[in-house]
Design an enzyme around this catalytic site. Structure first.
Site, PDB file in Angstrom:
ATOM      1  N   ASN A  10       0.867  -1.181   0.000  1.00 41.50           N
ATOM      2  CA  ASN A  10       0.000   0.000   0.000  1.00 41.50           C
ATOM      3  C   ASN A  10       0.904   1.231   0.000  1.00 41.50           C
ATOM      4  O   ASN A  10       1.495   1.573   1.019  1.00 41.50           O
ATOM      5  CB  ASN A  10      -0.886  -0.045   1.256  1.00 41.50           C
ATOM      6  CG  ASN A  10      -1.690   1.221   1.462  1.00 41.50           C
ATOM      7  OD1 ASN A  10      -1.765   2.065   0.560  1.00 41.50           O
ATOM      8  ND2 ASN A  10      -2.289   1.360   2.631  1.00 41.50           N
ATOM      9  N   LYS A  12       0.163   4.323  -0.331  1.00 40.79           N
ATOM     10  CA  LYS A  12      -0.442   5.525   0.272  1.00 40.79           C
ATOM     11  C   LYS A  12      -0.192   6.745  -0.628  1.00 40.79           C
ATOM     12  O   LYS A  12      -0.173   6.598  -1.846  1.00 40.79           O
ATOM     13  CB  LYS A  12       0.093   5.716   1.698  1.00 40.79           C
ATOM     14  CG  LYS A  12      -0.108   4.440   2.530  1.00 40.79           C
ATOM     15  CD  LYS A  12       0.157   4.617   3.992  1.00 40.79           C
ATOM     16  CE  LYS A  12      -0.041   3.265   4.689  1.00 40.79           C
ATOM     17  NZ  LYS A  12       0.123   3.345   6.144  1.00 40.79           N
ATOM     18  N   HIS A  96      -9.346   1.222   5.119  1.00 42.46           N
ATOM     19  CA  HIS A  96      -8.058   1.387   5.811  1.00 42.46           C
ATOM     20  C   HIS A  96      -8.240   2.366   6.975  1.00 42.46           C
ATOM     21  O   HIS A  96      -9.000   3.328   6.877  1.00 42.46           O
ATOM     22  CB  HIS A  96      -7.014   1.917   4.822  1.00 42.46           C
ATOM     23  CG  HIS A  96      -5.638   1.892   5.382  1.00 42.46           C
ATOM     24  ND1 HIS A  96      -5.183   2.873   6.231  1.00 42.46           N
ATOM     25  CD2 HIS A  96      -4.628   1.004   5.250  1.00 42.46           C
ATOM     26  CE1 HIS A  96      -3.943   2.580   6.592  1.00 42.46           C
ATOM     27  NE2 HIS A  96      -3.579   1.455   6.008  1.00 42.46           N
ATOM     28  N   GLU A  98      -6.561   4.757   7.994  1.00 43.17           N
ATOM     29  CA  GLU A  98      -6.331   6.176   7.669  1.00 43.17           C
ATOM     30  C   GLU A  98      -7.561   6.779   7.008  1.00 43.17           C
ATOM     31  O   GLU A  98      -7.834   7.972   7.156  1.00 43.17           O
ATOM     32  CB  GLU A  98      -5.087   6.300   6.768  1.00 43.17           C
ATOM     33  CG  GLU A  98      -3.811   6.071   7.571  1.00 43.17           C
ATOM     34  CD  GLU A  98      -2.649   5.514   6.777  1.00 43.17           C
ATOM     35  OE1 GLU A  98      -2.655   5.593   5.545  1.00 43.17           O
ATOM     36  OE2 GLU A  98      -1.716   4.983   7.420  1.00 43.17           O
ATOM     37  N   GLU A 168      -5.204  -5.036  10.676  1.00 43.13           N
ATOM     38  CA  GLU A 168      -4.197  -3.995  10.835  1.00 43.13           C
ATOM     39  C   GLU A 168      -4.429  -3.250  12.150  1.00 43.13           C
ATOM     40  O   GLU A 168      -5.229  -2.302  12.187  1.00 43.13           O
ATOM     41  CB  GLU A 168      -4.279  -2.998   9.678  1.00 43.13           C
ATOM     42  CG  GLU A 168      -4.010  -3.606   8.323  1.00 43.13           C
ATOM     43  CD  GLU A 168      -3.367  -2.590   7.393  1.00 43.13           C
ATOM     44  OE1 GLU A 168      -2.340  -2.932   6.798  1.00 43.13           O
ATOM     45  OE2 GLU A 168      -3.863  -1.461   7.287  1.00 43.13           O
ATOM     46  N   GLY A 174       2.674   2.215  10.766  1.00 42.49           N
ATOM     47  CA  GLY A 174       3.620   3.318  10.608  1.00 42.49           C
ATOM     48  C   GLY A 174       4.377   3.666  11.877  1.00 42.49           C
ATOM     49  O   GLY A 174       5.043   4.696  11.947  1.00 42.49           O
ATOM     50  N   SER A 213       3.584  -2.207  10.306  1.00 45.24           N
ATOM     51  CA  SER A 213       5.038  -2.288  10.516  1.00 45.24           C
ATOM     52  C   SER A 213       5.638  -3.635  10.100  1.00 45.24           C
ATOM     53  O   SER A 213       6.567  -4.126  10.733  1.00 45.24           O
ATOM     54  CB  SER A 213       5.399  -1.956  11.972  1.00 45.24           C
ATOM     55  OG  SER A 213       5.063  -0.614  12.260  1.00 45.24           O
TER      56      SER A 213
HETATM   57  P1  PGA Z   1       3.024   0.261   7.652  1.00 45.76           P
HETATM   58  O1  PGA Z   1       1.540   0.466   7.067  1.00 45.76           O
HETATM   59  O2  PGA Z   1       3.551  -1.014   7.043  1.00 45.76           O
HETATM   60  O3  PGA Z   1       3.771   1.475   7.220  1.00 45.76           O
HETATM   61  O4  PGA Z   1       2.888   0.150   9.123  1.00 45.76           O
HETATM   62  C1  PGA Z   1       0.672  -0.606   6.896  1.00 45.76           C
HETATM   63  C2  PGA Z   1      -0.623  -0.149   6.276  1.00 45.76           C
HETATM   64  O5  PGA Z   1      -1.065   0.973   6.578  1.00 45.76           O
HETATM   65  O6  PGA Z   1      -1.247  -0.868   5.473  1.00 45.76           O
END
Ligand code: PGA
Length: 254
Positions: A10, A12, A96, A98, A168, A174, A213
């Site tokens: 992903n 983003k 997601h 976010e 997740e 992140g 992560s």
């Molecule tokens: P990350 O994000 O691997 O940077 O923690 C995962 C995601 O948001 O799908």
């Protein structure tokens, strides 16, 4: 039963078209011989078509990071399932955290997006996951179960067979604080049990990805867990070497 693992990147809000093409060119060259893992990238909308053209005939699939639930109409700024399908996508990430945090996405609108994706012939990757506060209050199971049940509400067995779940935990996204394999497996097992109450064969066939992560050095151990079927990778999917290493670390775990 053996499930084919998936590693999805992903991206983003990252990558211009030239940057996106440079990244997928490295991925397709390095991963051309991988046959036992489904590899997927989710670039921003602006790069979808260019990346699609670069990936035709390869073993890397294309996903949208989000779709709106209406197909067309007066919805300024939105992009629909049929549009991303037209741009070469086979998948769409839905719900997601976010999107929930910054764009008011709810369980109900995620469900509409899941249905819109399926209607457009896309495979939805539905994200679920608790916040740190939920976890500290021992509400993980309740919150994830609500998101799951609401997200897949009204889906037929055939729809579910084409749906992918991504667990997740919001506190792991992140942050560098990856869930331990045991913590992740606990929730993945709960998700699969819940799906089993609907239909065992479907639940055993469905892929449940872990996200939050994921890095080259933790991907293998996470995927050794019985109900973890790959990963949804954010930050580490932006660097070819890291994403390639995660795909390789996932091979042979199922
Ligand atoms: P990350 O994000 O691997 O940077 O923690 C995962 C995601 O948001 O799908």
């Amino acid at each position: 039963m053996a499930r084919r693992p998936m590693v999805a990147g992903n991206w983003k809000l990252n990558k211009t078209i030239p940057e996106a093409l440079a990244l997928v060119t490295e991925l397709k060259n390095a991963l051309a011989s991988v046959r036992d893992v489904d590899i997927v990238v989710a670039p921003p909308f602006t790069a979808l078509w260019a990346v699609h053209e670069r990936l035709v005939g390869t073993n890397i699939g294309l996903s949208a990071q989000e779709i709106f639930f209406e197909d067309a109409g007066a919805f300024t700024g939105k992009v629909s399932g049929p549009m991303v399908k037209d741009a070469g996508c086979a998948y769409a990430i839905v719900g997601h955290s976010e999107r929930r945090q910054h764009f008011h996405e709810t369980i109900e609108t995620s469900n509409k997006r899941v249905r819109a994706a399926l209607k457009a012939g896309l495979m939805p990757i539905l994200c679920v996951g608790e916040t740190l506060d939920d976890r500290q209050k021992n509400n993980t199971t309740k919150v994830v179960a609500e998101q799951l049940d609401g997200g897949i509400a009204g889906l037929s067995l055939d729809d579910l067979k084409r749906t992918i779940i991504a667990y997740e935990p919001v506190w792991a996204i992140g942050t560098g604080h990856v869930a331990t394999p045991k913590q992740a497996q606990e929730v993945h097992g709960m998700i699969r049990d819940r799906l089993r109450s609907r239909d065992t064969a479907m639940a055993d066939a469905m892929r449940i990805l872990y996200g939050g992560s994921v890095k080259p050095d933790n991907a293998h151990d996470l995927n050794e867990e019985p109900d973890i079927d790959g990963s949804l990778v954010g930050g580490a999917s932006l660097k070819a070497a890291d994403f390639i290493a995660i795909v390789r670390a996932t091979r042979g775990t199922h």
